[in-house]
Design a protein around this motif. Structure first.
Motif, short mmCIF file in Angstrom:
data_model
loop_
_atom_site.label_atom_id
_atom_site.label_comp_id
_atom_site.label_asym_id
_atom_site.label_seq_id
_atom_site.Cartn_x
_atom_site.Cartn_y
_atom_site.Cartn_z
N VAL A 1 3.05 -103.92 -5.16
CA VAL A 1 2.97 -103.19 -3.85
C VAL A 1 1.88 -102.06 -3.79
CG1 VAL A 1 4.19 -101.96 -2.38
CG2 VAL A 1 5.59 -103.42 -3.67
N ASN B 1 6.38 -93.84 2.83
CA ASN B 1 5.73 -94.88 2.37
C ASN B 1 6.60 -95.69 1.13
OD1 ASN B 1 3.34 -94.45 4.08
ND2 ASN B 1 2.32 -93.34 2.56
N VAL C 1 3.80 -100.41 -8.22
CA VAL C 1 4.00 -99.87 -7.12
C VAL C 1 2.87 -98.96 -6.95
CG1 VAL C 1 6.33 -100.17 -6.47
CG2 VAL C 1 5.33 -98.14 -7.85
N GLY D 1 1.63 -100.66 0.98
CA GLY D 1 2.71 -101.36 1.72
C GLY D 1 2.59 -102.97 1.68
N ASP E 1 7.95 -99.63 1.15
CA ASP E 1 7.86 -100.50 -0.10
C ASP E 1 9.18 -101.29 -0.46
OD1 ASP E 1 4.97 -100.05 -0.11
OD2 ASP E 1 5.07 -98.88 -1.81
#
Length: 349
Positions: A6, A338, A323, A9, A342
């Motif tokens: 990720v 945010n 991430v 996003g 995710d």
């Protein structure tokens, strides 16, 4: 075997590295950089930048100070979370609140300088912090001389570690100084208090209300997928690897979204882990936050290239996700929004 990465996003698929081996070492997480109060480590570059670039604490579109005082009456006397009393004679116009820039952005305020590490500010906020000089915290907090050059009329420290080793005593001589125990762990309290301090109570209430609506919607969407499941975040930087508990992205997962923690960090904010404990990782979902600004790549590779990594059930199930460390290791409404985006994209698309 695949992982899903990720980034800002967006999800992309790629091969998981195939072999591994390392111990997970941990440290207290604070501000995504060292919280050692080495305020004697002065830097000519930050000092010059701070002296030469002194933006207004208010964006041009913000209401006047007179309008703000309708919300907060000054002089204002408050006691911070460490028991220090401070008095603000008027609406603060020049605010220095390192690693609280996220909350200031929500309130519509620009600080006089922003936290940075190795010359990089919090990337996900830079569109809102244009023109705000960077102040590097890589070697500790800036010296009193550097802070004095900023000419702040309010200093806010986002966690108690920042106030140690005489820093509070030095800073409080420059300007009224408020200290949170851990602002990132209690958004309601920290954003509300910031709003009170700077005459932005209405903006604080609106920002928190919108955030809580998003949290409730996300909880409902995730509930069918996460019942009885656990999640864990592993952070990588130049010092090693860390299991994150209830701070930053870990706070969002456990305290906001209600996703159960791994037993390894059930009562910890961070945990040092040896190689022997790797098989005890019991999370169904693992999120990897490679702190690239702090050179976490070496430890990331050591972990993900080990054969032992393949024995972890979450890895075998393909439930490991890279991430964006820029906000998963951040604290505030913008970062947490945010993170929620995710998690929803990964678990409940």
């Amino acid at each position: 075997m695949q992982d899903i990465t990720v980034s800002a996003g967006k999800i992309r698929k790629g091969l998981l590295p195939a072999s591994l081996g390392l111990l997970l070492a941990a440290a207290l997480l604070s501000g995504c950089s060292s919280d050692t109060a080495n305020y004697g480590a002065d830097s000519a570059a930050p000092a010059a930048a701070a002296a030469n670039a002194q933006p207004s604490a208010e964006p041009s579109a913000e209401p006047s100070a007179a309008a703000q005082t309708a919300e907060t009456a000054y002089p204002l006397t408050v006691t911070d979370e460490l028991g220090h009393e401070l008095t603000l004679e008027a609406v603060p116009q020049r605010i220095f609140a390192p690693y609280l820039e996220d909350s200031l952005v929500v309130l519509g305020v620009k600080p006089v300088a922003q936290w940075a590490n190795n010359g990089q500010g919090q990337a996900y906020l830079q569109d809102k912090l244009a023109g705000v000089p960077l102040l590097d915290f890589n070697s500790g907090l800036p010296s009193p001389e550097v802070v004095m050059d900023l000419q702040p009329d309010l200093i806010v420290l986002h966690n108690a570690n920042y106030a140690e080793n005489g820093v509070y005593e030095q800073y409080s001589k420059i300007a009224p100084t408020y200290v949170f125990k851990q602002a990132a762990g209690d958004l309601d309290s920290s954003v509300t208090m910031l709003g009170e301090l700077i005459g932005k109570q209405e903006a604080a209430a609106e920002g928190l209300a919108a955030y809580h609506r998003k949290v409730e919607e996300a909880q409902a969407a995730l509930a069918p997928h996460m019942d009885g499941k656990k999640a864990l975040i592993i952070r990588f930087n130049s010092r090693g690897m860390f299991l994150m508990g209830g701070v930053y992205g870990g706070f969002v997962l456990a305290d906001q979204l209600g996703i159960a923690k791994s037993d390894l960090v059930a009562a910890e904010n961070s945990l040092e882990l040896s190689l022997e404990l790797l098989p005890e990782i019991d999370a169904d979902y693992i999120f990897l936050a490679n702190d690239t600004a702090n050179s976490g790549e070496t430890f990331y590779k050591e972990l993900t290239e080990s054969a032992l990594w393949k024995s972890i059930p979450a890895v075998q199930a393909g439930h490991v996700y890279n991430v964006d460390d820029r906000y998963w290791l951040g604290g505030g409404i913008v970062a947490y929004n945010n993170v929620i985006d995710d998690v929803l994209e990964i678990i409940a698309p």
